[in-house]
Design a protein around this motif. Structure first.
Motif, PDB file in Angstrom:
ATOM      1  N   TYR A 195       0.816  -1.224   0.000  1.00 49.57           N
ATOM      2  CA  TYR A 195       0.000   0.000   0.000  1.00 49.57           C
ATOM      3  C   TYR A 195       0.845   1.267   0.000  1.00 49.57           C
ATOM      4  O   TYR A 195       0.721   2.123  -0.879  1.00 49.57           O
ATOM      5  CB  TYR A 195      -0.962   0.015   1.193  1.00 49.57           C
ATOM      6  CG  TYR A 195      -1.632   1.358   1.351  1.00 49.57           C
ATOM      7  CD1 TYR A 195      -2.653   1.745   0.478  1.00 49.57           C
ATOM      8  CD2 TYR A 195      -1.215   2.267   2.314  1.00 49.57           C
ATOM      9  CE1 TYR A 195      -3.237   2.999   0.581  1.00 49.57           C
ATOM     10  CE2 TYR A 195      -1.797   3.524   2.426  1.00 49.57           C
ATOM     11  CZ  TYR A 195      -2.812   3.884   1.557  1.00 49.57           C
ATOM     12  OH  TYR A 195      -3.379   5.134   1.648  1.00 49.57           O
ATOM     13  N   ALA A 196       1.706   1.425   1.007  1.00 53.34           N
ATOM     14  CA  ALA A 196       2.429   2.696   1.135  1.00 53.34           C
ATOM     15  C   ALA A 196       3.357   2.931  -0.054  1.00 53.34           C
ATOM     16  O   ALA A 196       3.482   4.052  -0.541  1.00 53.34           O
ATOM     17  CB  ALA A 196       3.212   2.725   2.446  1.00 53.34           C
TER      18      ALA A 196
ATOM     19  N   LEU B 184       0.307   5.200  -1.624  1.00 53.95           N
ATOM     20  CA  LEU B 184       0.583   6.437  -0.893  1.00 53.95           C
ATOM     21  C   LEU B 184       1.766   7.197  -1.496  1.00 53.95           C
ATOM     22  O   LEU B 184       1.715   8.405  -1.652  1.00 53.95           O
ATOM     23  CB  LEU B 184       0.842   6.117   0.581  1.00 53.95           C
ATOM     24  CG  LEU B 184       1.063   7.322   1.499  1.00 53.95           C
ATOM     25  CD1 LEU B 184      -0.175   8.215   1.533  1.00 53.95           C
ATOM     26  CD2 LEU B 184       1.437   6.868   2.904  1.00 53.95           C
TER      27      LEU B 184
ATOM     28  N   GLY C 249       0.010   3.716   9.611  1.00 52.68           N
ATOM     29  CA  GLY C 249      -0.005   5.071   9.076  1.00 52.68           C
ATOM     30  C   GLY C 249       0.963   6.029   9.732  1.00 52.68           C
ATOM     31  O   GLY C 249       1.498   6.915   9.069  1.00 52.68           O
TER      32      GLY C 249
ATOM     33  N   ILE D 288       1.633  14.565   5.709  1.00 52.91           N
ATOM     34  CA  ILE D 288       0.722  13.450   5.422  1.00 52.91           C
ATOM     35  C   ILE D 288      -0.094  13.165   6.678  1.00 52.91           C
ATOM     36  O   ILE D 288       0.463  12.945   7.752  1.00 52.91           O
ATOM     37  CB  ILE D 288       1.484  12.184   4.992  1.00 52.91           C
ATOM     38  CG1 ILE D 288       2.266  12.446   3.695  1.00 52.91           C
ATOM     39  CG2 ILE D 288       0.527  11.008   4.802  1.00 52.91           C
ATOM     40  CD1 ILE D 288       3.059  11.252   3.191  1.00 52.91           C
TER      41      ILE D 288
ATOM     42  N   PHE E  44      -3.240  10.954   8.616  1.00 53.13           N
ATOM     43  CA  PHE E  44      -4.077   9.760   8.677  1.00 53.13           C
ATOM     44  C   PHE E  44      -5.141   9.967   9.753  1.00 53.13           C
ATOM     45  O   PHE E  44      -4.813  10.139  10.926  1.00 53.13           O
ATOM     46  CB  PHE E  44      -3.245   8.525   9.061  1.00 53.13           C
ATOM     47  CG  PHE E  44      -2.488   7.896   7.935  1.00 53.13           C
ATOM     48  CD1 PHE E  44      -2.894   6.686   7.397  1.00 53.13           C
ATOM     49  CD2 PHE E  44      -1.359   8.511   7.409  1.00 53.13           C
ATOM     50  CE1 PHE E  44      -2.189   6.106   6.355  1.00 53.13           C
ATOM     51  CE2 PHE E  44      -0.653   7.938   6.379  1.00 53.13           C
ATOM     52  CZ  PHE E  44      -1.064   6.725   5.837  1.00 53.13           C
TER      53      PHE E  44
ATOM     54  N   LYS F  86      -0.881  15.196   1.442  1.00 53.25           N
ATOM     55  CA  LYS F  86      -1.654  13.964   1.274  1.00 53.25           C
ATOM     56  C   LYS F  86      -2.467  13.721   2.536  1.00 53.25           C
ATOM     57  O   LYS F  86      -1.992  13.937   3.657  1.00 53.25           O
ATOM     58  CB  LYS F  86      -0.754  12.742   1.037  1.00 53.25           C
ATOM     59  CG  LYS F  86      -0.023  12.742  -0.311  1.00 53.25           C
ATOM     60  CD  LYS F  86       0.934  11.551  -0.400  1.00 53.25           C
ATOM     61  CE  LYS F  86       1.744  11.572  -1.688  1.00 53.25           C
ATOM     62  NZ  LYS F  86       1.004  11.050  -2.852  1.00 53.25           N
TER      63      LYS F  86
ATOM     64  N   VAL G 291      -5.087  10.675   4.179  1.00 53.58           N
ATOM     65  CA  VAL G 291      -5.622   9.325   4.056  1.00 53.58           C
ATOM     66  C   VAL G 291      -6.801   9.165   5.003  1.00 53.58           C
ATOM     67  O   VAL G 291      -6.741   9.569   6.166  1.00 53.58           O
ATOM     68  CB  VAL G 291      -4.544   8.270   4.370  1.00 53.58           C
ATOM     69  CG1 VAL G 291      -5.120   6.857   4.271  1.00 53.58           C
ATOM     70  CG2 VAL G 291      -3.355   8.431   3.426  1.00 53.58           C
TER      71      VAL G 291
ATOM     72  N   ARG H  48      -4.732   5.751  -5.920  1.00 54.78           N
ATOM     73  CA  ARG H  48      -3.841   6.916  -5.974  1.00 54.78           C
ATOM     74  C   ARG H  48      -4.673   8.165  -6.243  1.00 54.78           C
ATOM     75  O   ARG H  48      -5.772   8.086  -6.805  1.00 54.78           O
ATOM     76  CB  ARG H  48      -2.820   6.731  -7.094  1.00 54.78           C
ATOM     77  CG  ARG H  48      -1.865   5.572  -6.891  1.00 54.78           C
ATOM     78  CD  ARG H  48      -0.966   5.424  -8.108  1.00 54.78           C
ATOM     79  NE  ARG H  48       0.072   4.419  -7.904  1.00 54.78           N
ATOM     80  CZ  ARG H  48       0.994   4.111  -8.799  1.00 54.78           C
ATOM     81  NH1 ARG H  48       1.011   4.746  -9.975  1.00 54.78           N
ATOM     82  NH2 ARG H  48       1.905   3.195  -8.535  1.00 54.78           N
TER      83      ARG H  48
END
Length: 557
Positions: A226-227, A231, A253, A287, A289, A312, A314, A353
């Protein structure tokens, strides 16, 4: 399985039979791991060995640690475990703390020493703490002294627990005193890639918590799948977030993902919306989360904080309403990256993405994972069909001595309990938890869809929608609503909300009963406890049936 480094083989002995495991997919180049692997060395020691030990790693209001400083603390903890507490590889260690650098150091130390981490939410009470202590037969607990009251009560309920060590108390027997006497050198135990290193207990939204068992390779796999592929963070990024480290969404995260690439992370003991925004500004986090509820709560407060450093965001933990996505995008220019994960899968396995996001859709399977929609018998359904979500990949479900393994893993696939639709382009669209589908007068209605419609009304701060028993329809759609400041419950407002939903989605889906609450029942991880709302609804129905009168808290139309 490779030869274990565990002297205490309890974890391996209590894995489910291999024929009950899901199929694991490890054929992508980034997911091919050696047989011998200690993930703590990969997350921490690597950066010191490569000359990046002076880079910032953990940042908090109390202290900042470089990778080298964190490594020294981790090594000292390893030596305390082995020399003072009689720890051997394979022992399970309970950790209790809010999100802070010491919690991360303890987590990594247990992994590095070849142990198995069992982390718990700070707000758990004694009986809730005693459950994993007894289920995983834990002998050692490391706990923030501020949580001592419930820890001591739990101690009396856990006969296997031999040692409880507190930190932060400043006493002679506290952890800091032991660390001061310990060596700063420790070589990572030569664990197998498939040695268990984490037992993550589920949040109990569907009953008794289940212990999900994860390997050293799994900790890297969620980062590299995933990351790495979705990400796509950089070593210069600074992560921040609200989920507790005992919640695998938070662990990945705000600890594993940044440390996998040598980035830094901000750790906040309090990380509600009112705490997160000023912290983003203060630490220039890039970033974030957190859950959809938090993003929604932060929206009206954005004007008071400089979050220009963010690049970003999430969202996971619960469904992301399209309205929240659109409002956040309009206010910040950032597309919320939705994703679905599970404690059983360790982290996110369906996402998109930024450039591939379709608002309202969870996304596509993360590279390395496969997903499909199946019916109740496990047969594949074509695109456009609503059914059960099935997935497999480099991680998957292995419950600790639990008969529910047979329910979660079927024909080699993990069955998450979520109802989804996959479109012709392979995008997955969340409908509901499988047990949250409401059947009313023959219509199938997804509670989250009704919630999303209600949330677009300015009066609604939060809501939860469930099926309530009804003598005429079998079930009706019932909404539990928390109002924004300035709004008060009334029959007129109830009608407004019902009409609003009728205008947003198919009219038959509107909530025929609305009950106003000061707060919704949530788990320690912030997930809405719909089963609790269903219990409320059943109780009200029972009271109405016995008295012949409607419940006094519900407004129906």
């Amino acid at each position: 399985m490779a030869h274990t480094a565990h002297v205490d083989t309890f974890a391996r002995d209590n894995l489910p039979p291999q024929e009950q495991w899901p199929v694991f997919l490890l054929d992508r180049p980034e997911l091919r791991y050696p047989e011998r692997l200690n993930c703590a060395a990969a997350f921490l020691d690597r950066w010191v060995e490569e000359g990046r030990g002076d880079a910032p790693c953990l940042i908090s209001p109390a202290e900042t640690l470089t990778y080298r400083q964190l490594q020294e603390r981790v090594n000292r903890i390893c030596n305390v475990l082995v020399d003072r507490l009689g720890f051997v590889p394979g022992n399970r260690v309970l950790l209790r703390s809010a999100n802070n650098p010491m919690m991360v150091a303890l987590y990594l130390a247990v992994l590095k020493a070849g142990g198995v981490v069992v982390a718990t939410m700070p707000l758990l009470r004694a009986k809730e703490i005693a459950y994993p202590l007894n289920k995983a037969k834990i002998a050692i607990a490391l706990c923030d002294h501020r949580l001592a009251d419930e820890m001591e009560k739990a101690r009396a309920l856990a006969p296997d627990l031999r040692h409880v060590v507190y930190w932060g108390s400043g006493t002679a027997e506290g952890l800091e005193a032991l660390l001061a006497e310990a060596s700063p050198d420790f070589e990572a135990v030569d664990t197998a890639a498939d040695d268990v290193c984490l037992i993550g207990f589920t949040s109990g939204t569907t009953g008794e918590p289940k212990g999900t068992m994860h390997f050293h390779r799994d900790m890297l796999a969620v980062c590299d799948a995933y990351a790495g592929n979705v990400l796509r963070a950089e070593p210069t990024d600074r992560f921040i977030g609200s989920p507790p480290l005992a919640f695998t969404f938070g662990l990945g995260g705000i600890v594993l993902f940044p440390m996998r690439i040598g980035a830094s992370t901000v750790l906040l003991e309090k990380a509600g919306p009112d705490d997160l925004l000023p912290a983003i500004a203060r630490y220039r986090a890039t970033i974030c989360f957190t859950a959809p509820t938090a993003y929604r709560a932060m929206l009206p407060k954005l004007k008071d904080h400089d979050i220009s450093s963010l690049r970003k965001c999430v969202s996971a933990g619960e469904p992301l309403p399209k309205d929240t996505f659109n409002a956040w995008k309009a206010a910040t220019g950032i597309s919320l990256m939705d994703g679905i994960g599970a404690t059983e899968m360790l982290h996110i396995f369906i996402a998109a993405r930024e450039e591939e996001i379709r608002p309202g859709s969870t996304g596509k399977p993360v590279p390395g994972y496969e997903a499909k929609i199946v019916d109740e018998e496990g047969r594949d359904l074509p695109p456009g069909s609503i059914g059960r979500l099935a997935m497999r990949g480099p991680t998957g479900c292995r419950y600790l001595a639990d008969e529910r393994q047979r329910k979660y893993v079927q024909n080699g696939w993990n069955i998450s309990g979520d109802t989804y639709l996959m479109d012709e382009d392979g995008y997955f669209w969340y409908q509901a938890r499988s047990d949250d589908m409401i059947v009313s007068s023959g219509y199938n209605i997804a509670g989250p869809e009704v919630e999303a419609a209600l949330l677009t009304h300015p009066a609604v701060a939060e809501c939860g929608v469930v099926g309530a028993p009804d003598d005429g329809r079998g079930m009706i759609v019932k909404a539990y609503v928390v109002l924004r400041e300035g709004y008060v419950p009334s029959p007129e407002l109830t009608k407004q909300l019902q009409d609003h939903v009728k205008a947003e989605i198919a009219p038959y889906k509107y909530p025929r009963a609305i009950e106003y609450m000061e707060r919704l029942p949530r788990t320690q991880t912030g997930k809405l406890q719909r089963f609790a709302l269903r219990q409320f609804a059943e109780t009200v129905h029972g009271a109405e049936s016995s008295t012949g009168a409607p419940g006094n808290r519900a407004s129906a139309a």
